[in-house]
Design a protein around this motif. Structure first.
Motif, PDB file in Angstrom:
ATOM      1  N   ILE A   1       0.848  -1.196   0.000  1.00 20.26           N
ATOM      2  CA  ILE A   1       0.000   0.000   0.000  1.00 20.26           C
ATOM      3  C   ILE A   1       0.882   1.245   0.000  1.00 20.26           C
ATOM      4  N   CYS A   2       0.560   2.178  -0.924  1.00 23.19           N
ATOM      5  CA  CYS A   2       1.322   3.425  -1.047  1.00 23.19           C
ATOM      6  C   CYS A   2       0.479   4.668  -0.757  1.00 23.19           C
ATOM      7  N   LEU A   3      -0.857   4.524  -0.706  1.00 25.03           N
ATOM      8  CA  LEU A   3      -1.741   5.658  -0.429  1.00 25.03           C
ATOM      9  C   LEU A   3      -2.908   5.167   0.417  1.00 25.03           C
ATOM     10  N   PHE A   4      -3.176   5.894   1.500  1.00 32.66           N
ATOM     11  CA  PHE A   4      -4.270   5.578   2.418  1.00 32.66           C
ATOM     12  C   PHE A   4      -5.022   6.872   2.683  1.00 32.66           C
ATOM     13  N   VAL A   5      -6.268   6.931   2.231  1.00 36.11           N
ATOM     14  CA  VAL A   5      -7.144   8.077   2.481  1.00 36.11           C
ATOM     15  C   VAL A   5      -8.340   7.553   3.261  1.00 36.11           C
ATOM     16  N   PHE A   6      -8.660   8.209   4.371  1.00 37.53           N
ATOM     17  CA  PHE A   6      -9.682   7.740   5.306  1.00 37.53           C
ATOM     18  C   PHE A   6     -10.511   8.955   5.726  1.00 37.53           C
ATOM     19  N   THR A   7     -11.773   8.974   5.333  1.00 42.27           N
ATOM     20  CA  THR A   7     -12.665  10.071   5.691  1.00 42.27           C
ATOM     21  C   THR A   7     -13.823   9.529   6.514  1.00 42.27           C
ATOM     22  N   SER A   8     -14.329  10.367   7.424  1.00 42.31           N
ATOM     23  CA  SER A   8     -15.415   9.965   8.320  1.00 42.31           C
ATOM     24  C   SER A   8     -16.408  11.118   8.457  1.00 42.31           C
ATOM     25  N   SER A   9     -17.679  10.746   8.591  1.00 42.42           N
ATOM     26  CA  SER A   9     -18.733  11.747   8.790  1.00 42.42           C
ATOM     27  C   SER A   9     -19.912  11.104   9.500  1.00 42.42           C
ATOM     28  N   ALA A  10     -20.880  11.915   9.866  1.00 38.63           N
ATOM     29  CA  ALA A  10     -22.071  11.396  10.537  1.00 38.63           C
ATOM     30  C   ALA A  10     -22.851  10.457   9.616  1.00 38.63           C
ATOM     31  N   HIS A  11     -22.787  10.716   8.319  1.00 43.28           N
ATOM     32  CA  HIS A  11     -23.506   9.913   7.330  1.00 43.28           C
ATOM     33  C   HIS A  11     -22.547   9.490   6.220  1.00 43.28           C
ATOM     34  N   ARG A  12     -22.879   8.402   5.511  1.00 47.65           N
ATOM     35  CA  ARG A  12     -21.949   7.799   4.548  1.00 47.65           C
ATOM     36  C   ARG A  12     -21.646   8.677   3.333  1.00 47.65           C
ATOM     37  N   LYS A  13     -22.622   9.381   2.788  1.00 51.48           N
ATOM     38  CA  LYS A  13     -22.448  10.103   1.518  1.00 51.48           C
ATOM     39  C   LYS A  13     -21.320  11.142   1.576  1.00 51.48           C
ATOM     40  N   PRO A  14     -21.287  12.014   2.589  1.00 52.02           N
ATOM     41  CA  PRO A  14     -20.167  12.966   2.634  1.00 52.02           C
ATOM     42  C   PRO A  14     -18.811  12.277   2.744  1.00 52.02           C
ATOM     43  N   ALA A  15     -18.730  11.201   3.504  1.00 49.39           N
ATOM     44  CA  ALA A  15     -17.448  10.484   3.641  1.00 49.39           C
ATOM     45  C   ALA A  15     -17.013   9.903   2.306  1.00 49.39           C
ATOM     46  N   ILE A  16     -17.944   9.286   1.584  1.00 49.84           N
ATOM     47  CA  ILE A  16     -17.634   8.680   0.285  1.00 49.84           C
ATOM     48  C   ILE A  16     -17.228   9.744  -0.726  1.00 49.84           C
ATOM     49  N   ASP A  17     -18.027  10.794  -0.842  1.00 52.65           N
ATOM     50  CA  ASP A  17     -17.743  11.852  -1.824  1.00 52.65           C
ATOM     51  C   ASP A  17     -16.433  12.564  -1.524  1.00 52.65           C
ATOM     52  N   ALA A  18     -16.186  12.863  -0.259  1.00 47.46           N
ATOM     53  CA  ALA A  18     -14.949  13.547   0.125  1.00 47.46           C
ATOM     54  C   ALA A  18     -13.736  12.665  -0.162  1.00 47.46           C
ATOM     55  N   CYS A  19     -13.825  11.388   0.162  1.00 46.18           N
ATOM     56  CA  CYS A  19     -12.705  10.475  -0.078  1.00 46.18           C
ATOM     57  C   CYS A  19     -12.354  10.434  -1.562  1.00 46.18           C
ATOM     58  N   GLU A  20     -13.364  10.300  -2.389  1.00 40.16           N
ATOM     59  CA  GLU A  20     -13.129  10.251  -3.833  1.00 40.16           C
ATOM     60  C   GLU A  20     -12.475  11.535  -4.331  1.00 40.16           C
ATOM     61  N   GLU A  21     -12.981  12.682  -3.887  1.00 37.01           N
ATOM     62  CA  GLU A  21     -12.412  13.948  -4.341  1.00 37.01           C
ATOM     63  C   GLU A  21     -10.979  14.132  -3.857  1.00 37.01           C
ATOM     64  N   VAL A  22     -10.692  13.746  -2.633  1.00 35.87           N
ATOM     65  CA  VAL A  22      -9.329  13.872  -2.109  1.00 35.87           C
ATOM     66  C   VAL A  22      -8.358  13.043  -2.940  1.00 35.87           C
ATOM     67  N   VAL A  23      -8.723  11.797  -3.247  1.00 33.26           N
ATOM     68  CA  VAL A  23      -7.851  10.933  -4.043  1.00 33.26           C
ATOM     69  C   VAL A  23      -7.579  11.558  -5.408  1.00 33.26           C
ATOM     70  N   GLU A  24      -8.611  12.027  -6.073  1.00 31.56           N
ATOM     71  CA  GLU A  24      -8.437  12.628  -7.402  1.00 31.56           C
ATOM     72  C   GLU A  24      -7.584  13.883  -7.341  1.00 31.56           C
ATOM     73  N   ARG A  25      -7.764  14.692  -6.316  1.00 32.66           N
ATOM     74  CA  ARG A  25      -6.985  15.927  -6.201  1.00 32.66           C
ATOM     75  C   ARG A  25      -5.527  15.647  -5.850  1.00 32.66           C
ATOM     76  N   ILE A  26      -5.278  14.627  -5.032  1.00 29.60           N
ATOM     77  CA  ILE A  26      -3.891  14.246  -4.733  1.00 29.60           C
ATOM     78  C   ILE A  26      -3.180  13.890  -6.032  1.00 29.60           C
ATOM     79  N   LYS A  27      -3.814  13.053  -6.827  1.00 33.31           N
ATOM     80  CA  LYS A  27      -3.200  12.603  -8.079  1.00 33.31           C
ATOM     81  C   LYS A  27      -3.003  13.761  -9.069  1.00 33.31           C
ATOM     82  N   ALA A  28      -3.933  14.701  -9.090  1.00 32.42           N
ATOM     83  CA  ALA A  28      -3.880  15.794 -10.071  1.00 32.42           C
ATOM     84  C   ALA A  28      -3.026  16.979  -9.625  1.00 32.42           C
ATOM     85  N   GLU A  29      -2.936  17.236  -8.320  1.00 32.57           N
ATOM     86  CA  GLU A  29      -2.389  18.509  -7.864  1.00 32.57           C
ATOM     87  C   GLU A  29      -1.092  18.442  -7.063  1.00 32.57           C
ATOM     88  N   LEU A  30      -0.761  17.302  -6.501  1.00 33.92           N
ATOM     89  CA  LEU A  30       0.426  17.256  -5.653  1.00 33.92           C
ATOM     90  C   LEU A  30       1.672  16.868  -6.447  1.00 33.92           C
TER      91      LEU A  30
END
Length: 147
Positions: free
Chosen positions: A99-128
């Motif tokens: 494993i080379c990348l671990f992104v872990f998001t948490s929220s009161a409900h599943r949708k924000p955690a899922i959406d945020a995790c996906e966006e973070v991964v895409e932005r890491i790959k595109a912007e860092l």
């Protein structure tokens, strides 16, 4: 940007499964969390020009990457109702299957955690400014950006 301390996302070497398990277990006491989303990036044994990748050597312009990651972190917290977010990216030589990348998001409900995790991964790959040099069975190298 806020005055929050910039978090170091970099880990020397592979991200160990035990570390991931402990990260998950440590959240059981946070009873306001109802959903987690986790992305694990693993080094693939790609075949390129008849040669197989055995590992990837990750490097980064660390200071710039951490500053950019802090901005991404703030954007994500402003956009999604998250309880917490953890990001870890390997540096150095990571073997296929590790494993080379671990992104872990948490929220009161599943949708924000899922959406945020996906966006973070895409932005890491595109912007860092993180690069990976593929190492093949014969130990030759080929650069790949933002792996």
């Amino acid at each position: 940007m806020s005055e929050k301390k910039v978090k170091n996302i970099f880990v020397n070497g592979a991200i160990e499964p035990g570390f991931i398990a402990n990260s998950i277990a440590n959240h059981s006491a946070k009873t306001n969390i109802g959903g987690h989303s986790i992305f694990l990036g693993q080094v693939r044994k790609d075949e390129i020009d008849g040669k197989f990748v055995t590992s990837i050597d990750y490097t980064a312009f660390e200071e710039l990457a951490l500053e950019k990651m802090q901005a991404i972190r703030e954007d994500i917290f402003n956009k999604y109702s998250l309880t917490c977010m953890h990001i870890h990216h390997s540096l150095g030589i990571i073997k296929t299957g590790e494993i080379c990348l671990f992104v872990f998001t948490s929220s009161a409900h599943r949708k924000p955690a899922i959406d945020a995790c996906e966006e973070v991964v895409e932005r890491i790959k595109a912007e860092l400014p993180i690069w990976g040099k593929e190492i093949f069975e014969d130990e030759s190298h080929q650069w790949k950006e933002n792996i």
